[in-house]
Design a protein around this motif. Structure first.
Motif, short mmCIF file in Angstrom:
data_model
loop_
_atom_site.label_atom_id
_atom_site.label_comp_id
_atom_site.label_asym_id
_atom_site.label_seq_id
_atom_site.Cartn_x
_atom_site.Cartn_y
_atom_site.Cartn_z
N ALA A 12 33.76 36.77 51.30
CA ALA A 12 32.40 37.30 51.35
C ALA A 12 31.64 36.76 52.56
N LEU A 13 31.81 35.47 52.83
CA LEU A 13 31.16 34.87 54.00
C LEU A 13 31.69 35.46 55.30
N LEU A 14 33.01 35.60 55.38
CA LEU A 14 33.62 36.19 56.57
C LEU A 14 33.22 37.66 56.74
N LEU A 15 33.13 38.38 55.65
CA LEU A 15 32.74 39.78 55.72
C LEU A 15 31.35 39.92 56.34
N ALA B 264 43.64 26.22 36.19
CA ALA B 264 43.20 25.87 37.55
C ALA B 264 43.46 26.97 38.56
N TYR B 265 44.50 27.77 38.35
CA TYR B 265 44.91 28.76 39.35
C TYR B 265 43.82 29.77 39.73
N TYR C 13 41.49 32.24 43.59
CA TYR C 13 40.83 33.53 43.76
C TYR C 13 39.32 33.37 43.93
N LEU C 14 38.73 32.39 43.28
CA LEU C 14 37.31 32.14 43.45
C LEU C 14 37.02 31.70 44.89
N GLY D 162 46.13 40.67 37.66
CA GLY D 162 46.62 40.25 38.98
C GLY D 162 46.68 38.74 39.12
N ILE D 163 45.68 38.05 38.60
CA ILE D 163 45.68 36.59 38.65
C ILE D 163 46.84 36.03 37.82
N ILE D 164 47.05 36.60 36.65
CA ILE D 164 48.15 36.15 35.78
C ILE D 164 49.50 36.41 36.45
N PHE D 165 49.68 37.62 36.99
CA PHE D 165 50.92 37.94 37.69
C PHE D 165 51.14 36.98 38.85
#
Length: 126
Positions: free
Chosen positions: A84-87, A71-72, A76-77, A47-50
């Motif tokens: 996670a913080l918002l959750l 760098a891309y 996602y990080l 998914g990251i590559i796509f």
């Protein structure tokens, strides 16, 4: 908002939808042959590559580079950390059901994901 910005947003949203279908399909296929955890990792990386290829070529129209590829994943990080913080905030402090909170987070993080993708791709293009 300019026509170009609207076009980019629409393509960005379409790419996200395609990415979701692709990664879920890869996960389901691989999970028939290998463990679900390994399937998830492979699907997530796919998914990251796509996303990198689609966003660099279709959404932002920048040249691909090794610097960009490396760098891309930061997009996602950062998206994961913010999510996670918002959750935690939504479920633990605001009492939003855990089944609903992730949907709200995806919607809330769309602008940040778009802007981070744009910044990283534009600053790392060849």
């Amino acid at each position: 908002m300019s026509k170009e910005t609207v076009r980019r947003w629409l393509y960005f949203l379409a790419g996200g939808g395609l990415n979701t279908l692709l990664t879920y399909g890869i996960y389901l296929l691989l999970a028939q042959f290998i463990s679900y955890q390994k399937s998830y990792v492979i699907a997530y990386i796919s998914g990251i590559i796509f996303s990198y290829i689609f966003n660099s070529q279709v959404v932002f129209n920048v040249k691909k580079s090794w610097k960009g590829v490396l760098a891309y994943p930061l997009v996602y990080l950062l998206q994961y950390i913010l999510g996670a913080l918002l959750l935690n905030l939504l479920v633990e402090r605001l009492g939003i059901p855990k089944e609903v909170a992730p949907i709200l987070i995806i919607i809330a993080l769309l602008p940040a994901t778009y802007l981070l993708s744009k910044k990283i791709l534009n600053s790392t293009s060849a």
